[in-house]
Write an enzyme that holds these catalytic residues in place. Structure first.
Site, PDB file in Angstrom:
ATOM      1  CD  GLN A 183      36.113  10.519 -12.922  1.00  0.00           C
ATOM      2  OE1 GLN A 183      34.913  10.655 -12.688  1.00  0.00           O
ATOM      3  NE2 GLN A 183      36.903   9.782 -12.149  1.00  0.00           N
ATOM      4  CB  CYS A 224      33.953  10.461  -9.173  1.00  0.00           C
ATOM      5  SG  CYS A 224      34.408   9.622  -7.641  1.00  0.00           S
ATOM      6  CG  HIS A 279      31.427   6.674  -9.581  1.00  0.00           C
ATOM      7  ND1 HIS A 279      32.511   7.477  -9.819  1.00  0.00           N
ATOM      8  CD2 HIS A 279      30.614   6.832 -10.669  1.00  0.00           C
ATOM      9  CE1 HIS A 279      32.361   8.089 -10.984  1.00  0.00           C
ATOM     10  NE2 HIS A 279      31.215   7.715 -11.519  1.00  0.00           N
ATOM     11  CG  ASN A 285      29.547   8.696 -14.673  1.00  0.00           C
ATOM     12  OD1 ASN A 285      30.227   9.136 -13.749  1.00  0.00           O
ATOM     13  ND2 ASN A 285      29.718   7.472 -15.150  1.00  0.00           N
TER      14      ASN A 285
END
Ligand SMILES: *[C@@H]1O[C@H](CO)[C@@H](O)[C@H](O)[C@H]1NC(C)=O
Ligand SMILES: *[C@@H]1O[C@H](CO)[C@@H](O)[C@H](O)[C@H]1NC(C)=O
Ligand SMILES: *[C@@H]1O[C@H](CO)[C@@H](O)[C@H](O)[C@H]1NC(C)=O
Ligand SMILES: *[C@@H]1O[C@H](CO)[C@@H](O)[C@H](O)[C@H]1NC(C)=O
Length: 364
Positions: free
Chosen positions: A151, A157, A296, A316
């Site tokens: 990102q 996110c 997150h 992630n």
């Protein structure tokens, strides 16, 4: 999920290289507790070389070295407390010269308390017993997960977490390997969210449902910046969705059942993610500090058990040099109904046509 708003975003002054090379810092060094000034300097120089990090002036370099030293100390102290080879460990990654405050402002800002009104309780899933769910599943092995994205210095996110779930359901329903979708379309076009300043994954699904789908990554490239919406100039929508559902809040069983069927987007508190390297993350500080805030969004792509330790497999969006090639294992089946760092709080997943339960595990 109003808590998933990133309030602060400061562009960083550092020129950061996102180039990831395999680690050249021996792991044993990181398990040593004592750090002399000289040794720390040696590590800093090695690290700078590995990540191609250069600073504008000596003052900045000295400041970054001080932060690096603190971080190195923290990493070593944390690693020294490990009791088993399955416990998580921390390492020097590309974030090693950022203070916790700097890192938090961009990647894990305090986004307020979890919603009081709760996610809508989902009756279907509430007592979902999913008797046919396998004991372990890894959607990566079934072609339902695309490569790990980065990102960058943009609080997107929420966009990456939600496109991951869209990529997953699309691959499962079509029975074809997943295709990367455009996080940038969400950043630029989802007016119910705040682009690089944050958003909510359920609203990302609503955007895709209401706008006839979402473009491919290749047709609408990621820039890590807010931009004007170009969705109308892109004819091809790679994926369409029928709807989405929230996982019953704080029901780990529901989350388990949902993940047994497809990758699921969740919100959580990413405390101590900064230097995560490998092992099963147990969020000890989330428990210690009774964390109630989400910071997150990530994608759960499976679950498994090793030597009696149950964990989620979590994708992630901080690049492949973070964690285990971009992934983290997060402990599941803890005594805490919130799950580790609130992972049971706020899962949601898109739906696409009807995937019959008996086809969930054989459709791809
Ligand atoms: C999911 O939860 C959010 C936050 O509570 C809520 O606004 C939304 O309406 C829910 N969506 C569905 C499909 O239940
Ligand atoms: C789910 O289970 C609880 C407790 O067993 C029960 O009270 C509730 O009615 C059930 N809900 C549904 C939708 O079946
Ligand atoms: C975790 O807790 C320890 C002990 O209280 C503390 O020193 C450390 O800074 C905490 N880590 C984070 C990321 O807050
Ligand atoms: C966390 O919650 C427990 C139980 O409610 C309480 O005993 C403890 O003092 C709390 N810790 C902090 C740091 O607030």
């Amino acid at each position: 999920m109003s808590s998933l708003v990133i309030k602060l975003f400061f562009p960083l002054f550092l020129s950061l290289s996102m180039i990831c090379l395999s680690s050249c810092i021996p792991r044993d060094d990181l398990d040593r507790r004592f750090t002399s000034e000289e040794e720390a300097l040696g590590q800093f120089q090695l690290w700078q070389k590995e990540y191609g990090r250069e600073y504008d002036n000596l003052k900045e370099e000295a400041k970054r070295f001080e932060i690096f030293k603190e971080n190195l100390k923290y990493i070593r102290e944390t690693n020294a407390r490990r009791e088993s080879p399955f416990d998580y460990s921390l390492g020097l990654n590309e974030f090693a010269d950022l203070s916790r405050e700097e890192f938090s402002k961009i990647f894990t800002p305090d986004m307020g308390p979890i919603p009081k009104d709760n996610m809508n309780l989902n009756d279907d899933d509430d007592n979902d017993s999913c008797p046919n769910a396998p004991a372990s599943i890894d959607w990566r092995k079934k072609g339902a997960v695309t490569k790990v994205k980065n990102q960058g210095y943009c609080g997107s996110c929420w966009a990456f977490g939600s496109i991951g779930a869209m990529e997953g359901i699309n691959a499962i329903v079509k029975g074809k390997p997943s295709v990367s979708l455009s996080a940038q379309e969400l950043v630029d076009c989802d007016k119910d969210c705040y682009g690089c300043r944050g958003g909510w994954h359920n609203r990302a699904f609503e955007y895709a449902i209401n706008n006839g789908g979402i473009a491919k990554e290749a047709d609408y490239l990621y820039t890590a910046q807010d931009g004007t919406c170009k969705a109308s100039t892109i004819k091809r929508k790679a994926v369409t969705l029928s709807g989405y559902k929230n996982v019953t809040s704080y029901s780990e069983k529901s989350l388990y059942c949902a993940v047994s069927r497809q990758p699921v987007t969740v919100g959580l508190n990413s405390m101590d993610f900064q230097f995560y390297q490998d092992g099963i993350y147990d969020g000890e500080n989330c428990t210690r500090y009774n964390v109630t805030h989400i910071s997150h969004a990530v994608l759960i792509v499976g679950y498994d058990t090793v030597a009696g330790h149950d964990y989620w497999i979590v994708k992630n969006s901080w690049g492949e040099s973070w964690g285990m090639k971009g992934y983290i294992f997060i402990k599941r089946n803890t005594d805490n109904k919130n799950g580790v760092c609130l992972i049971n709080c706020c899962g949601s997943y898109p739906t696409k046509e009807a995937v019959k339960p008996e086809n969930y595990y054989s459709s791809i």
